[in-house]
Scaffold this active site. Structure first.
Site, mmCIF file in Angstrom:
data_model
loop_
_atom_site.group_PDB
_atom_site.id
_atom_site.type_symbol
_atom_site.label_atom_id
_atom_site.label_comp_id
_atom_site.label_asym_id
_atom_site.label_seq_id
_atom_site.Cartn_x
_atom_site.Cartn_y
_atom_site.Cartn_z
ATOM 1 C CE1 TYR A 78 -9.591 -2.725 -0.015
ATOM 2 C CE2 TYR A 78 -8.660 -0.823 -1.144
ATOM 3 C CZ TYR A 78 -8.500 -1.929 -0.319
ATOM 4 O OH TYR A 78 -7.270 -2.237 0.201
ATOM 5 C CG HIS A 135 -5.480 -6.236 -0.353
ATOM 6 N ND1 HIS A 135 -6.713 -6.286 0.230
ATOM 7 C CD2 HIS A 135 -5.500 -7.148 -1.370
ATOM 8 C CE1 HIS A 135 -7.470 -7.195 -0.419
ATOM 9 N NE2 HIS A 135 -6.748 -7.726 -1.393
ATOM 10 C CG ASN A 169 -3.796 -2.103 6.829
ATOM 11 O OD1 ASN A 169 -3.631 -1.829 5.635
ATOM 12 N ND2 ASN A 169 -4.850 -2.746 7.272
ATOM 13 C CE LYS A 179 -4.070 -2.141 2.153
ATOM 14 N NZ LYS A 179 -5.052 -2.075 3.276
ATOM 15 C CD GLU A 194 -8.938 -9.319 -3.734
ATOM 16 O OE1 GLU A 194 -7.809 -9.676 -3.333
ATOM 17 O OE2 GLU A 194 -9.851 -8.969 -2.965
HETATM 18 P P1 RTP Z 1 -7.178 -6.077 3.360
HETATM 19 O O1 RTP Z 1 -8.548 -6.345 2.768
HETATM 20 O O2 RTP Z 1 -6.591 -4.753 2.970
HETATM 21 O O3 RTP Z 1 -6.226 -7.190 3.195
HETATM 22 O O4 RTP Z 1 -7.334 -5.946 4.930
HETATM 23 P P2 RTP Z 1 -8.299 -6.695 5.878
HETATM 24 O O5 RTP Z 1 -9.014 -7.814 5.188
HETATM 25 O O6 RTP Z 1 -7.453 -7.001 7.068
HETATM 26 O O7 RTP Z 1 -9.333 -5.539 6.226
HETATM 27 P P3 RTP Z 1 -10.773 -5.224 5.638
HETATM 28 O O8 RTP Z 1 -11.738 -5.328 6.756
HETATM 29 O O9 RTP Z 1 -11.020 -6.013 4.391
HETATM 30 O O10 RTP Z 1 -10.626 -3.698 5.264
HETATM 31 C C1 RTP Z 1 -9.985 -3.304 4.089
HETATM 32 C C2 RTP Z 1 -9.040 -2.175 4.382
HETATM 33 O O11 RTP Z 1 -9.789 -1.031 4.783
HETATM 34 C C3 RTP Z 1 -9.040 -0.261 5.719
HETATM 35 N N1 RTP Z 1 -9.785 -0.130 6.948
HETATM 36 N N2 RTP Z 1 -9.980 1.011 7.549
HETATM 37 N N3 RTP Z 1 -10.799 3.031 9.336
HETATM 38 C C4 RTP Z 1 -11.147 1.779 9.579
HETATM 39 O O12 RTP Z 1 -11.800 1.453 10.550
HETATM 40 C C5 RTP Z 1 -10.722 0.759 8.625
HETATM 41 N N4 RTP Z 1 -11.004 -0.533 8.699
HETATM 42 C C6 RTP Z 1 -10.402 -1.104 7.634
HETATM 43 C C7 RTP Z 1 -7.713 -0.994 5.934
HETATM 44 O O13 RTP Z 1 -6.749 -0.452 5.030
HETATM 45 C C8 RTP Z 1 -8.073 -2.418 5.552
HETATM 46 O O14 RTP Z 1 -6.939 -3.147 5.208
HETATM 47 MG MG MG Z 2 -10.131 -7.586 3.337
#
Ligand code: RTP
Ligand code: MG
Length: 140
Positions: A51, A117, A114, A11, A128
């Site tokens: 997204y 992804h 973070n 990222k 994807e």
């Molecule tokens: P990713 O999809 O990026 O691998 O991460 P993840 O599954 O761990 O997280 P996900 O729930 O799918 O959320 C996608 C990305 O959105 C951002 N995020 N921001 N501000 C917030 O509360 C929040 N929550 C998630 C993060 O960049 C997350 O990786």
């Molecule tokens: Mg995710």
């Protein structure tokens, strides 16, 4: 077990801090092989499409702005049980909850910025990968 594929993004917070190599090394050390890689500047439309599942989430707008705030490196990773293997080395979404030895523990700045992804299922990995790569760009 046969090798499978997953999709990864380094990222903008990580590319900004010149951590492309450091993150890639952690992926490789976890047993994943980089079989495709390119550095791109995502457009707003591309990030919104990627997204789309998060469209209704309160953080969607900010997330899209963050993902287009600088270059990203999109990668296809290959290895045994690639999706789970990658999720494990990534660590929890929120770096405060991420285990020692994970990419997010080492490098993530916040729950949003973070650093990486990774696809959350084999089905999503295929979708994807197709979103960013043509089959002839992937060399296993
Ligand atoms: P990713 O999809 O990026 O691998 O991460 P993840 O599954 O761990 O997280 P996900 O729930 O799918 O959320 C996608 C990305 O959105 C951002 N995020 N921001 N501000 C917030 O509360 C929040 N929550 C998630 C993060 O960049 C997350 O990786
Ligand atoms: Mg995710």
């Amino acid at each position: 077990m046969a090798a499978t594929r997953t999709f990864s993004i380094i990222k903008p917070d990580a590319t900004r801090r010149n951590l492309t190599g450091a993150v890639t090394k952690m992926l490789e050390d976890a047993g994943l092989r980089i079989v495709a890689s390119k550095r791109i500047q995502m457009t707003k439309e591309q990030a919104e499409g990627f997204y789309a599942v998060h469209k209704e989430r309160p953080f969607f707008g900010e997330l899209v702005e963050f993902m287009i705030s600088g270059p990203v490196v999109v990668q296809v990773l290959e290895g045994e049980d690639a999706v789970a293997r990658n999720r494990k080395v990534m660590g929890a979404t929120n770096p405060a909850d991420a285990d020692e030895g994970t990419i997010r523990k080492a490098y993530a700045e916040s729950i949003e910025a973070n650093s990486v992804h990774g696809s959350d299922s084999e089905e999503n990995a295929k979708i994807e990968i197709d979103y960013f790569f043509k089959e002839d760009e992937i060399v296993g």
